[in-house]
Write an enzyme that holds these catalytic residues in place. Structure first.
Site, PDB file in Angstrom:
ATOM      1  N   ASN A 340      10.504  -2.994   2.071  1.00  0.00           N
ATOM      2  CA  ASN A 340      11.399  -1.891   2.695  1.00  0.00           C
ATOM      3  C   ASN A 340      12.857  -2.206   2.700  1.00  0.00           C
ATOM      4  O   ASN A 340      13.636  -1.153   2.286  1.00  0.00           O
ATOM      5  CB  ASN A 340      11.099  -1.853   4.207  1.00  0.00           C
ATOM      6  CG  ASN A 340      11.646  -0.525   4.856  1.00  0.00           C
ATOM      7  OD1 ASN A 340      11.869   0.574   4.396  1.00  0.00           O
ATOM      8  ND2 ASN A 340      12.794  -0.752   6.047  1.00  0.00           N
ATOM      9  N   TRP A 358      18.431  11.776  -5.773  1.00  0.00           N
ATOM     10  CA  TRP A 358      17.281  10.970  -5.117  1.00  0.00           C
ATOM     11  C   TRP A 358      15.990  11.598  -5.477  1.00  0.00           C
ATOM     12  O   TRP A 358      14.785  10.932  -5.307  1.00  0.00           O
ATOM     13  CB  TRP A 358      17.447  11.161  -3.294  1.00  0.00           C
ATOM     14  CG  TRP A 358      17.389  12.506  -3.164  1.00  0.00           C
ATOM     15  CD1 TRP A 358      18.369  13.235  -2.891  1.00  0.00           C
ATOM     16  CD2 TRP A 358      16.374  13.425  -2.520  1.00  0.00           C
ATOM     17  NE1 TRP A 358      18.089  14.639  -2.317  1.00  0.00           N
ATOM     18  CE2 TRP A 358      16.763  14.652  -2.245  1.00  0.00           C
ATOM     19  CE3 TRP A 358      14.839  13.150  -2.582  1.00  0.00           C
ATOM     20  CZ2 TRP A 358      15.813  15.764  -1.930  1.00  0.00           C
ATOM     21  CZ3 TRP A 358      14.136  14.370  -2.065  1.00  0.00           C
ATOM     22  CH2 TRP A 358      14.571  15.443  -1.654  1.00  0.00           C
ATOM     23  N   TRP A 381      13.737   8.399   1.066  1.00  0.00           N
ATOM     24  CA  TRP A 381      14.754   8.885  -0.078  1.00  0.00           C
ATOM     25  C   TRP A 381      15.930   9.502   0.509  1.00  0.00           C
ATOM     26  O   TRP A 381      16.993   9.290   0.284  1.00  0.00           O
ATOM     27  CB  TRP A 381      14.264   9.433  -1.114  1.00  0.00           C
ATOM     28  CG  TRP A 381      13.823   8.438  -2.002  1.00  0.00           C
ATOM     29  CD1 TRP A 381      12.264   7.882  -2.351  1.00  0.00           C
ATOM     30  CD2 TRP A 381      14.381   7.530  -2.826  1.00  0.00           C
ATOM     31  NE1 TRP A 381      12.317   7.044  -3.273  1.00  0.00           N
ATOM     32  CE2 TRP A 381      13.468   6.700  -3.901  1.00  0.00           C
ATOM     33  CE3 TRP A 381      15.675   7.788  -3.680  1.00  0.00           C
ATOM     34  CZ2 TRP A 381      14.042   6.084  -4.765  1.00  0.00           C
ATOM     35  CZ3 TRP A 381      16.131   6.891  -4.324  1.00  0.00           C
ATOM     36  CH2 TRP A 381      15.489   6.085  -5.185  1.00  0.00           C
TER      37      TRP A 381
HETATM   38  C1  LIG Z   1      13.059   4.941  -0.449  1.00  0.00           C
HETATM   39  C2  LIG Z   1      12.054   4.645   0.405  1.00  0.00           C
HETATM   40  C3  LIG Z   1      10.709   5.368  -0.049  1.00  0.00           C
HETATM   41  C4  LIG Z   1       9.711   4.876   0.807  1.00  0.00           C
HETATM   42  N1  LIG Z   1       8.511   5.314   0.221  1.00  0.00           N
HETATM   43  C5  LIG Z   1       7.291   5.067   1.239  1.00  0.00           C
HETATM   44  C6  LIG Z   1       6.098   5.708   0.880  1.00  0.00           C
HETATM   45  O1  LIG Z   1       5.912   6.362  -0.387  1.00  0.00           O
HETATM   46  N2  LIG Z   1       4.956   5.227   1.464  1.00  0.00           N
HETATM   47  C7  LIG Z   1       5.327   4.520   2.923  1.00  0.00           C
HETATM   48  O2  LIG Z   1       4.198   4.372   3.459  1.00  0.00           O
HETATM   49  N3  LIG Z   1       6.256   4.024   3.214  1.00  0.00           N
HETATM   50  C8  LIG Z   1       7.417   4.343   2.599  1.00  0.00           C
HETATM   51  N4  LIG Z   1       8.542   3.749   2.823  1.00  0.00           N
HETATM   52  C9  LIG Z   1       8.749   3.194   4.178  1.00  0.00           C
HETATM   53  C10 LIG Z   1       8.515   1.656   4.104  1.00  0.00           C
HETATM   54  O3  LIG Z   1       9.415   1.016   3.421  1.00  0.00           O
HETATM   55  C11 LIG Z   1       7.059   1.173   3.950  1.00  0.00           C
HETATM   56  O4  LIG Z   1       6.313   1.945   5.000  1.00  0.00           O
HETATM   57  C12 LIG Z   1       6.937  -0.244   4.161  1.00  0.00           C
HETATM   58  O5  LIG Z   1       7.890  -0.819   3.187  1.00  0.00           O
HETATM   59  C13 LIG Z   1       5.578  -0.748   3.954  1.00  0.00           C
HETATM   60  O6  LIG Z   1       5.409  -2.196   3.984  1.00  0.00           O
HETATM   61  P1  LIG Z   1       4.413  -2.682   5.151  1.00  0.00           P
HETATM   62  O7  LIG Z   1       3.082  -1.763   5.305  1.00  0.00           O
HETATM   63  O8  LIG Z   1       4.377  -4.059   5.159  1.00  0.00           O
HETATM   64  O9  LIG Z   1       5.311  -2.025   6.394  1.00  0.00           O
HETATM   65  P2  LIG Z   1       5.391  -2.506   7.837  1.00  0.00           P
HETATM   66  O10 LIG Z   1       6.732  -3.119   7.948  1.00  0.00           O
HETATM   67  O11 LIG Z   1       4.450  -3.619   8.265  1.00  0.00           O
HETATM   68  O12 LIG Z   1       5.419  -1.394   8.833  1.00  0.00           O
HETATM   69  C14 LIG Z   1       4.125  -1.142   9.343  1.00  0.00           C
HETATM   70  C15 LIG Z   1       3.641   0.440   8.889  1.00  0.00           C
HETATM   71  O13 LIG Z   1       4.655   1.195   9.538  1.00  0.00           O
HETATM   72  C16 LIG Z   1       5.018   2.332   8.656  1.00  0.00           C
HETATM   73  N5  LIG Z   1       6.235   2.365   8.230  1.00  0.00           N
HETATM   74  C17 LIG Z   1       7.363   1.164   8.180  1.00  0.00           C
HETATM   75  N6  LIG Z   1       8.500   1.511   7.772  1.00  0.00           N
HETATM   76  C18 LIG Z   1       8.578   2.823   7.628  1.00  0.00           C
HETATM   77  C19 LIG Z   1       9.582   3.699   7.405  1.00  0.00           C
HETATM   78  N7  LIG Z   1      10.869   3.618   7.216  1.00  0.00           N
HETATM   79  N8  LIG Z   1       9.477   5.078   7.195  1.00  0.00           N
HETATM   80  C20 LIG Z   1       7.991   5.462   7.408  1.00  0.00           C
HETATM   81  N9  LIG Z   1       7.054   4.778   7.799  1.00  0.00           N
HETATM   82  C21 LIG Z   1       7.443   3.470   8.007  1.00  0.00           C
HETATM   83  C22 LIG Z   1       4.076   2.132   7.194  1.00  0.00           C
HETATM   84  O14 LIG Z   1       2.993   3.082   7.502  1.00  0.00           O
HETATM   85  C23 LIG Z   1       3.792   0.753   7.305  1.00  0.00           C
HETATM   86  O15 LIG Z   1       2.563   0.264   6.704  1.00  0.00           O
HETATM   87  C24 LIG Z   1       9.811   4.258   2.231  1.00  0.00           C
HETATM   88  C25 LIG Z   1      11.151   3.604   2.551  1.00  0.00           C
HETATM   89  C26 LIG Z   1      12.130   3.931   1.606  1.00  0.00           C
HETATM   90  C27 LIG Z   1      13.513   3.273   2.237  1.00  0.00           C
END
Ligand SMILES: Cc1cc2nc3c(=O)[nH]c(=O)nc-3n(C[C@H](O)[C@H](O)[C@H](O)COP(=O)(O)OP(=O)(O)OC[C@H]3O[C@@H](n4cnc5c(N)ncnc54)[C@H](O)[C@@H]3O)c2cc1C
Length: 474
Positions: A340, A358, A381
Site C-alpha cells: 500500500n 490518474w 487513485w
Molecule cells: C493507488 C491505489 C490503488 C489501490 N487499488 C486497490 C485495489 O484495486 N484493490 C484493493 O483491494 N485495494 C486497493 N488499494 C488499497 C490498498 O493498497 C490494498 O487494499 C492493500 O495494499 C492490500 O494489501 P493487504 O491485503 O495486505 O492489506 P492490509 O493492510 O492487510 O489491509 C486489510 C484489508 O483492508 C482493505 N484495505 C487496506 N487498505 C485499504 C485502502 N487504503 N483502501 C481500501 N481498502 C483497504 C483491503 O481489503 C485489505 O485487504 C489501493 C491503494 C492505492 C493507494
C-alpha cells in the site's frame, strides 16, 4: 412446517462471492429451496489461459469453488458467453424461479445487472441481489443530515458506532443439494485452461487470515508501512473475489482483540480502520457514481494532464530511475500485488511528477492487480491524485527519495525488485545518481538502470501550479 421450502430450485450466481463459507446468497438459497444450482458465467472475451498472476488467481478461485461444492455433493455449473444472454436461458432450462446473487456497486456492473434483470424477467425468473461484499452499504451509514459521508474520519466514527449490529458468521454448510448435470455439460472440467489450476484457494485464504490475526496483526500499526517487512495481511485478492468474506476478516480481528493487551488492541484497531477504508470507498462509489468516470471533485476535471507515452511506458515498466517507484511497478507486474505505501508513492509519481492522469494509472492497476477492485482502486487513485474526497490534498506530493529513505531505510525492498541496484550502498539506494564515479563503478548505473527521467524538485513545482490553476477555476 419444518422442512417446507419456498422454492423448488434457486440458481445462485457466485460472482464476487467465490466461497462456500459465510456466503449469504448460497446460505439463503439453501434455506429457501429444495435444490440450489451454483453458477458462474465465464466471459468468452476474457482469455482465461493467459498466465498473468491475476488470471492465475481467478482460475484457482473458480477451481477451488468447484472443489468445495463437489465435496458437499454439488458442483459449480459453468456457463460460457455473455451473462445477460446465458443466465436467463440457463435459469429457465433448470426450472428455477429465482436467481440469488450479491450486490455490486460500480456503474458498469449495475448497468449490466439491469439488463440481466430484464432478461430474467422475460424468462419469468426473479433476480434477488443481497448485501455480502460489505458490512454496511450505500445508505446504511449516514451523517446527521441523513446524507452519505464524503470524508473518511466522521464516516469511520459513525461506522464504529454501528458495529454492535454486525451479524455473526453464518453456520458452515455441510451439503448442497443440486440437480444432476447430465453428461457433465456444465462441468468445469470441460474448460481446458482450468486443468492445472490450484483447487484450495478458499482454504489457503482462511489459513492466511488465521495466521495473520494470530501474530502479525498485533504489530500491524507499527510495521504496515514498511514494504520489506511483509507485515500486512495480503488478503486483498481473496476479499476482492469474495474467496473470503469481509465479515470473516472482521470477526477474526475482533476475536483476537478480546485476548490482546493494550498495544495489541491499538494495532488491531488500525487494521479494522483499513477495513473501514474499504467500506468507505464502496459507499462513495455507490452514492457518488460519477467518481468512477471523473474526478470526485469537479474542479479537477479540468486538469491539464500530459499524454507523454514514453514516460507512461517507463512508469509501467519500472524504469523511471526512481528506485522505489520502479520496485513497486515491477512488484505489481511480477506478483499482481503491490504494498500500500508503494501504491501511494507510484500513484503520486504518475500524477504529480509525470503529470499523467490518474485514470491511466487506475486502468493499468486494474489490469494487473490480483485484488483489482473498482471502488478501492478508484478511491486510492483519486486520493493520491488529490482529486478525491479529502479536503486540500493536492498539496500532498510525495518525494520518492525521502519516502524511500523513510519506509525502506536499508533498501531491501528496492534490491529485491530492482536487482540492477543490488550492490548499491544503503545511503545511495534511493538516489543512485548521487553516487560518485568511484562508488558507481561496476554497478551499471546509467546503463543497466536508467538515470531519473525527470527532476522531482522541478516537476513538483509544475504540479502545484497545474493544480492551483484548476482549483482557481472552480
Ligand atoms: C493507488 C491505489 C490503488 C489501490 N487499488 C486497490 C485495489 O484495486 N484493490 C484493493 O483491494 N485495494 C486497493 N488499494 C488499497 C490498498 O493498497 C490494498 O487494499 C492493500 O495494499 C492490500 O494489501 P493487504 O491485503 O495486505 O492489506 P492490509 O493492510 O492487510 O489491509 C486489510 C484489508 O483492508 C482493505 N484495505 C487496506 N487498505 C485499504 C485502502 N487504503 N483502501 C481500501 N481498502 C483497504 C483491503 O481489503 C485489505 O485487504 C489501493 C491503494 C492505492 C493507494
Amino acid at each position: 412446517m419444518p422442512g417446507r421450502k419456498r422454492y423448488n430450485r434457486i440458481v445462485v450466481w457466485m460472482r464476487r462471492a467465490m466461497r462456500v463459507r459465510d456466503n449469504i446468497a448460497l446460505y439463503a438459497a439453501i434455506q429457501d429451496a429444495n435444490e440450489v444450482v451454483p453458477v458462474l458465467c465465464l466471459n468468452t472475451e476474457k482469455r482465461y489461459e493467459f498466465d498473468t498472476p491475476r488470471r492465475r488467481y481467478v482460475r484457482s478461485a473458480i477451481a477451488s469453488l468447484d472443489s468445495e461444492l463437489r465435496s458437499r455433493g454439488s458442483q459449480l455449473f459453468v456457463l460460457s458467453g455473455d451473462i445477460v444472454d446465458e443466465l436467463p436461458r440457463f435459469a429457465k432450462e433448470v426450472g428455477a424461479e429465482v436467481v440469488f446473487g450479491v450486490d455490486v456497486y460500480d456503474p458498469v456492473s449495475l448497468n449490466r445487472d439491469q439488463q440481466l434483470r430484464r432478461g430474467l424477467f422475460r424468462a419469468g425468473v426473479e433476480l434477488l441481489l443481497l448485501k455480502d461484499r460489505v458490512i454496511f452499504e450505500k445508505q446504511e451509514i449516514l451523517n446527521q443530515s441523513r446524507q452519505p459521508f464524503k470524508v473518511f474520519t466522521p464516516y469511520k466514527k459513525a461506522w464504529l458506532e454501528f458495529s454492535d449490529s454486525i451479524p455473526p458468521l453464518l453456520p458452515d454448510i455441510r451439503s448442497v443439494s443440486s440437480p444432476a448435470d447430465a453428461d457433465g455439460r456444465f462441468s468445469l472440467s470441460r474448460q481446458k485452461s482450468f486443468a492445472n489450476a490450484d483447487r484450495d484457494t478458499e482454504a489457503v485464504g482462511l489459513r492466511q487470515l488465521k495466521q495473520f490475526v494470530k501474530r502479525k496483526v498485533l504489530s500491524y500499526k507499527e510495521q504496515r508501512d514498511f514494504p520489506a517487512l511483509e507485515a500486512t495481511s495480503k488478503l486483498s485478492a481473496a476479499l476482492s473475489l469474495g474467496v473470503i468474506s469481509i465479515r470473516q476478516v472482521y470477526w477474526a480481528a475482533i476475536e483476537q482483540k478480546r485476548n490482546a493487551d493494550k498495544r495489541g488492541r491499538e494495532n488491531i484497531d488500525t487494521f479494522i480502520s483499513e477495513l473501514i477504508w474499504r467500506e468507505f470507498y464502496y459507499q462513495i462509489l455507490a452514492n457518488y457514481p460519477h467518481a468512477a468516470e471523473r474526478s470526485f471533485r469537479d474542479e479537477f476535471n479540468k486538469l491539464d494532464w500530459s499524454e507523454n507515452k514514453k514516460y507512461f511506458t517507463a512508469w509501467c515498466e519500472g524504469r523511471t530511475g526512481y528506485p522505489i517507484v520502479d520496485a513497486g511497478m515491477r512488484q505489481l507486474v511480477q506478483e499482481g500485488w503491490m504494498h500500500n505505501r508503494v501504491r501511494m508513492i507510484v500513484a503520486s509519481f504518475l500524477t504529480k511528477d509525470l503529470h499523467i492522469s490518474w485514470q491511466w494509472g487506475e486502468k493499468f492497476f486494474l489490469e494487473h492487480l490480483c485484488d483489482a477492485d473498482i471502488a478501492s482502486n478508484n478511491g486510492g487513485w483519486q486520493w493520491a491524485a488529490g482529486t478525491g474526497t479529502d479536503a486540500s490534498p493536492w498539496f500532498r506530493i510525495f518525494n520518492p527519495v525521502s519516502q524511500g529513505k523513510r519506509f525502506d531505510p536499508n533498501g531491501d525492498y528496492v534490491r529485491k525488485y530492482v536487482p540492477e541496484l543490488k550492490n548499491v550502498p544503503p545511503e545511495f539506494i534511493h538516489s543512485p545518481w548521487m553516487m560518485d564515479a568511484k562508488s558507481a563503478r561496476g554497478i551499471g548505473f546509467g546503463k543497466e538502470y536508467p538515470a531519473p527521467i525527470i527532476d522531482h524538485a522541478v516537476e513538483r513545482d509544475v504540479a502545484i501550479e497545474m493544480y492551483k490553476k484548476a482549483a482557481s477555476r472552480k
